[in-house]
Design a protein around this motif. Structure first.
Motif: not given
Length: 281
Positions: A105-108, A122-126
């Protein structure tokens, strides 16, 4: 759910043709793949990662004008065995393209040390990874990263459409130096696929099946109890019927034709049929 269209198949064919024309070794394969995929599925950072599953270190390849610093690489390596995609593809043997969001999950994920020490840094999310090769020691994947918007299911399906064919091209790029020097290339897994297209004879479908599995002309000849020359003639007829000039293009065109007829995404990499030898011809 199948989100793919005929345009997706056409785009995939163009991507594979572009990579096939440039990939003479692993480094050129990495560069060509990164360049082609950047125009196929939007990504802020696309790389080819060669991961050592024993040491937890990785080699980053294919970067075009983008540099990930040594500190960032070391930071990633510290959390290597915690990475959801490494665990899924490298440890659990997952075969298909997967997003981090498919596995945790995004939260975990945002609460993990991996996210705080590396991705946030490094500014990456996905992230989505496309596995190309896996054995007991190594995992090779194309990895795409974004900042503001996760990859959707259509992005994943488009990458999954390419995956077995990218794996095929990677295998040949990896074998190229050994073939040039006469050395025996290391064994690698072969993809399996069941492909057909309108207008092909039963024998041509048999040839197409083994072609999609990465077999050579000699191997196809042995499997079908025909001569290599007969295999070549079948391939010539297939190319004409499908309007292509290369083996990879033939497989992709057949997949696109099958999808158009059935309106169902072909199961690439699924159970392979085993055609029994028929009379030569």
């Amino acid at each position: 759910m199948n989100h793919l269209t005929r345009n997706d198949f056409a785009s995939a064919l163009q991507v594979l043709a572009q990579i096939e024309a440039q990939a003479v070794d692993v480094e050129s394969f990495a560069r060509a793949t990164v360049l082609a995929l950047n125009a196929y599925v939007a990504s802020e950072l696309t790389t080819l990662l060669d991961c050592d599953l024993f040491t937890g270190h990785r080699q980053v390849m294919g970067l075009t004008g983008v540099r990930v610093g040594a500190d960032e690489i070391a930071c990633f390596d510290r959390h290597f065995f915690e990475h959801p995609l490494v665990l899924h593809h490298g440890m659990d043997g997952g075969l298909q393209a997967r997003r981090i969001s498919d596995l945790v999950s995004r939260h975990d994920f945002q609460r993990s040390a991996l996210y705080g020490d590396y991705y946030q840094r490094i500014g990456l999310e996905y992230t989505i990874a496309v596995p190309l090769f896996h054995d007991h020691r190594r995992l090779v994947s194309v990895v795409l990263n974004r900042r503001g918007l996760d990859f959707n299911e259509r992005d994943r399906e488009r990458l999954e459409l390419l995956r077995p064919h990218l794996a095929f091209l990677y295998r040949h790029a990896r074998q190229a130096p050994a073939l040039q020097t006469g050395a025996t290339p290391p064994p690698v897994a072969r993809p399996a696929a069941d492909v057909s297209a309108p207008g092909l004879t039963l024998r041509e479908e048999d040839v197409m099946h083994w072609l999609a599995c990465g077999k050579t002309d000699a191997e196809i000849a042995a499997l079908l109890s025909i001569s290599p020359r007969t295999v070549q003639k079948h391939l010539e007829h297939i190319y004409v019927k499908l309007g292509v000039e290369t083996r990879t293009a033939a497989v992709m065109r057949a997949l696109a034709a099958a999808d158009h007829d059935s309106h169902v995404l072909p199961t690439v990499g699924g159970p392979a049929r085993s055609p029994l030898p028929r009379q030569a011809g």
